[in-house]
Design a protein around this motif. Structure first.
Motif, PDB file in Angstrom:
ATOM      1  N   SER A  20       0.829  -1.203   0.000  1.00 22.17           N
ATOM      2  CA  SER A  20       0.000   0.000   0.000  1.00 22.17           C
ATOM      3  C   SER A  20       0.867   1.259   0.000  1.00 22.17           C
ATOM      4  N   TRP A  21       1.910   1.257   0.798  1.00 28.04           N
ATOM      5  CA  TRP A  21       2.833   2.398   0.841  1.00 28.04           C
ATOM      6  C   TRP A  21       3.493   2.612  -0.518  1.00 28.04           C
ATOM      7  N   ARG A  22       3.943   1.516  -1.150  1.00 28.68           N
ATOM      8  CA  ARG A  22       4.586   1.632  -2.469  1.00 28.68           C
ATOM      9  C   ARG A  22       3.609   2.137  -3.522  1.00 28.68           C
ATOM     10  N   ALA A  23       2.376   1.644  -3.494  1.00 31.44           N
ATOM     11  CA  ALA A  23       1.367   2.100  -4.447  1.00 31.44           C
ATOM     12  C   ALA A  23       1.086   3.593  -4.262  1.00 31.44           C
ATOM     13  N   HIS A  30       3.789   9.704  -9.991  1.00 35.05           N
ATOM     14  CA  HIS A  30       3.116   9.968 -11.269  1.00 35.05           C
ATOM     15  C   HIS A  30       2.485  11.360 -11.276  1.00 35.05           C
ATOM     16  N   LEU A  31       1.948  11.784 -10.152  1.00 36.63           N
ATOM     17  CA  LEU A  31       1.412  13.141 -10.062  1.00 36.63           C
ATOM     18  C   LEU A  31       2.526  14.176 -10.211  1.00 36.63           C
ATOM     19  N   ARG A  32       3.667  13.872  -9.646  1.00 34.60           N
ATOM     20  CA  ARG A  32       4.818  14.773  -9.781  1.00 34.60           C
ATOM     21  C   ARG A  32       5.250  14.880 -11.240  1.00 34.60           C
ATOM     22  N   VAL A  33       5.244  13.761 -11.961  1.00 34.12           N
ATOM     23  CA  VAL A  33       5.604  13.780 -13.383  1.00 34.12           C
ATOM     24  C   VAL A  33       4.591  14.615 -14.157  1.00 34.12           C
ATOM     25  N   GLU A  34       3.309  14.450 -13.866  1.00 41.82           N
ATOM     26  CA  GLU A  34       2.277  15.231 -14.558  1.00 41.82           C
ATOM     27  C   GLU A  34       2.451  16.724 -14.303  1.00 41.82           C
ATOM     28  N   THR A 132      13.049   9.104 -11.475  1.00 41.73           N
ATOM     29  CA  THR A 132      12.659   8.594 -10.161  1.00 41.73           C
ATOM     30  C   THR A 132      11.462   7.656 -10.270  1.00 41.73           C
ATOM     31  N   THR A 133      10.508   8.024 -11.087  1.00 42.17           N
ATOM     32  CA  THR A 133       9.313   7.191 -11.273  1.00 42.17           C
ATOM     33  C   THR A 133       9.666   5.869 -11.941  1.00 42.17           C
ATOM     34  N   ARG A 134      10.492   5.928 -12.968  1.00 34.38           N
ATOM     35  CA  ARG A 134      10.882   4.696 -13.666  1.00 34.38           C
ATOM     36  C   ARG A 134      11.669   3.774 -12.738  1.00 34.38           C
ATOM     37  N   GLU A 135      12.516   4.367 -11.902  1.00 32.37           N
ATOM     38  CA  GLU A 135      13.286   3.569 -10.952  1.00 32.37           C
ATOM     39  C   GLU A 135      12.363   2.899  -9.924  1.00 32.37           C
ATOM     40  N   ALA A 136      11.378   3.645  -9.455  1.00 31.84           N
ATOM     41  CA  ALA A 136      10.444   3.085  -8.476  1.00 31.84           C
ATOM     42  C   ALA A 136       9.583   1.979  -9.088  1.00 31.84           C
ATOM     43  N   ARG A 137       9.295   2.094 -10.368  1.00 30.92           N
ATOM     44  CA  ARG A 137       8.469   1.082 -11.031  1.00 30.92           C
ATOM     45  C   ARG A 137       9.258  -0.146 -11.451  1.00 30.92           C
ATOM     46  N   ALA A 138      10.568  -0.099 -11.355  1.00 35.93           N
ATOM     47  CA  ALA A 138      11.399  -1.211 -11.825  1.00 35.93           C
ATOM     48  C   ALA A 138      11.486  -2.365 -10.834  1.00 35.93           C
ATOM     49  N   GLY A 139      11.041  -2.183  -9.616  1.00 36.11           N
ATOM     50  CA  GLY A 139      11.141  -3.228  -8.599  1.00 36.11           C
ATOM     51  C   GLY A 139      10.291  -4.448  -8.926  1.00 36.11           C
ATOM     52  N   ARG A 140      10.767  -5.596  -8.483  1.00 32.60           N
ATOM     53  CA  ARG A 140      10.053  -6.854  -8.751  1.00 32.60           C
ATOM     54  C   ARG A 140       8.673  -6.876  -8.115  1.00 32.60           C
ATOM     55  N   LEU A 141       8.582  -6.423  -6.870  1.00 37.03           N
ATOM     56  CA  LEU A 141       7.296  -6.434  -6.173  1.00 37.03           C
ATOM     57  C   LEU A 141       6.300  -5.517  -6.869  1.00 37.03           C
ATOM     58  N   VAL A 142       6.765  -4.365  -7.327  1.00 39.78           N
ATOM     59  CA  VAL A 142       5.888  -3.416  -8.025  1.00 39.78           C
ATOM     60  C   VAL A 142       5.338  -4.053  -9.291  1.00 39.78           C
ATOM     61  N   ALA A 144       5.248  -7.381  -9.970  1.00 42.71           N
ATOM     62  CA  ALA A 144       4.486  -8.597  -9.661  1.00 42.71           C
ATOM     63  C   ALA A 144       3.078  -8.288  -9.163  1.00 42.71           C
ATOM     64  N   LEU A 145       2.968  -7.272  -8.318  1.00 43.90           N
ATOM     65  CA  LEU A 145       1.656  -6.921  -7.776  1.00 43.90           C
ATOM     66  C   LEU A 145       0.942  -5.848  -8.604  1.00 43.90           C
ATOM     67  N   ARG A 146       1.584  -5.410  -9.668  1.00 46.85           N
ATOM     68  CA  ARG A 146       1.034  -4.387 -10.567  1.00 46.85           C
ATOM     69  C   ARG A 146       0.612  -3.143  -9.791  1.00 46.85           C
ATOM     70  N   LEU A 147       1.516  -2.674  -8.949  1.00 48.88           N
ATOM     71  CA  LEU A 147       1.206  -1.545  -8.079  1.00 48.88           C
ATOM     72  C   LEU A 147       1.078  -0.223  -8.835  1.00 48.88           C
ATOM     73  N   ALA A 148       1.631  -0.159 -10.035  1.00 45.39           N
ATOM     74  CA  ALA A 148       1.530   1.073 -10.817  1.00 45.39           C
ATOM     75  C   ALA A 148       0.185   1.176 -11.519  1.00 45.39           C
ATOM     76  N   GLY A 149      -0.602   0.133 -11.437  1.00 47.42           N
ATOM     77  CA  GLY A 149      -1.914   0.161 -12.080  1.00 47.42           C
ATOM     78  C   GLY A 149      -1.774   0.221 -13.592  1.00 47.42           C
ATOM     79  N   ARG A 150      -2.596   1.059 -14.199  1.00 44.94           N
ATOM     80  CA  ARG A 150      -2.572   1.187 -15.662  1.00 44.94           C
ATOM     81  C   ARG A 150      -1.872   2.454 -16.117  1.00 44.94           C
ATOM     82  N   ALA A 151      -1.209   3.102 -15.212  1.00 41.56           N
ATOM     83  CA  ALA A 151      -0.506   4.339 -15.569  1.00 41.56           C
ATOM     84  C   ALA A 151       0.603   4.020 -16.562  1.00 41.56           C
ATOM     85  N   PRO A 152       0.681   4.792 -17.645  1.00 39.85           N
ATOM     86  CA  PRO A 152       1.749   4.533 -18.622  1.00 39.85           C
ATOM     87  C   PRO A 152       3.108   4.900 -18.033  1.00 39.85           C
ATOM     88  N   LEU A 153       4.116   4.208 -18.490  1.00 34.47           N
ATOM     89  CA  LEU A 153       5.478   4.499 -18.060  1.00 34.47           C
ATOM     90  C   LEU A 153       5.888   5.833 -18.678  1.00 34.47           C
TER      91      LEU A 153
END
Length: 171
Positions: A20-23, A30-34, A132-142, A144-153
Motif C-alpha cells: 500500500s505504501w509503495r502504491a 506519477h502526479l509529480r511527473v504530470e 525517479t518514477t521509472r526507478e520506483a516502477r522497476a522493482g520486482r514487487l511493483v 508482480a503486484l502491478r502496483l503502478a496500475g494502468r498508468a503509462p510508463l
C-alpha cells in the motif's frame, strides 16, 4: 499451529502495508511527473512567445527574424512528442544563433534568454521526476503486484535545451 498462523498473518499484514505504501508512493510520483510535464509545457510556450517577440523586434536582421519566427511557431503546431522534441531543439539552435547576432535588441533578447533558461530548468526537473518514477516502477514487487496500475510508463523529454549565452550587458 496458532503461532505459525499468527506469524503468517503478521507477514501478510506487513506485506500489504508495504504494498500500500509503495502504491501510494508511485501515485505521488506519477502526479509529480504530470505536474512537471505541465510546467515544462508552460515554459516551452513562454519561450516560443519570447522568441516570437524577439523575431518581431526592430533591428533584427530580416532573414534571422524569419528563421526565428518559423522555428518558434513550429513546435506549437506539432502534436507528436518525438517531432516536438526535434522542433524544440531546432528552436534552441536558432534562438542561440539569433540572440548572439549583432542587432538583436537587448530587451527581447534578455527575455528570450531567461525563457530559455527556464526551459532548461523545467526539462531537468521533468526528466528527474521521470527517472525517479521509472526507478520506483522497476522493482520486482511493483511489477508482480502491478502496483503502478494502468498508468503509462513516463518518457524522458529529450531536446537540445542549452540556453543562449548572454551577448552583453542586457542581462
Amino acid at each position: 499451529m496458532i503461532a505459525v498462523l499468527t506469524a503468517v498473518l503478521a507477514l501478510l499484514l506487513l506485506l500489504s502495508g508495504y504494498a500500500s505504501w509503495r502504491a501510494s508512493r508511485l501515485d505521488r510520483l506519477h502526479l509529480r511527473v504530470e505536474g512537471a510535464a505541465a510546467a515544462l509545457d508552460a515554459a516551452l510556450a513562454r519561450r516560443a512567445a519570447a522568441a516570437l517577440e524577439l523575431a518581431a523586434a526592430p533591428g533584427l536582421d530580416p532573414e534571422a527574424a524569419a528563421r526565428l519566427g518559423d522555428a518558434a511557431a513550429a513546435p506549437l503546431r506539432i502534436t507528436d512528442r518525438r517531432e516536438r522534441e526535434l522542433a524544440e531543439s531546432a528552436l534552441s539552435r536558432v534562438l542561440r544563433a539569433t540572440a548572439a547576432a549583432p542587432g538583436a535588441p537587448a530587451g527581447p533578447r534578455a527575455e528570450a534568454e531567461a525563457a530559455a533558461t527556464r526551459v532548461y530548468l523545467a526539462r531537468r526537473f521533468y526528466n528527474d521526476a521521470v527517472a525517479t518514477t521509472r526507478e520506483a516502477r522497476a522493482g520486482r514487487l511493483v511489477r508482480a503486484l502491478r502496483l503502478a496500475g494502468r498508468a503509462p510508463l513516463p518518457d524522458f523529454f529529450e531536446m537540445d535545451d542549452r540556453p543562449p549565452e548572454s551577448a552583453g550587458p542586457a542581462r
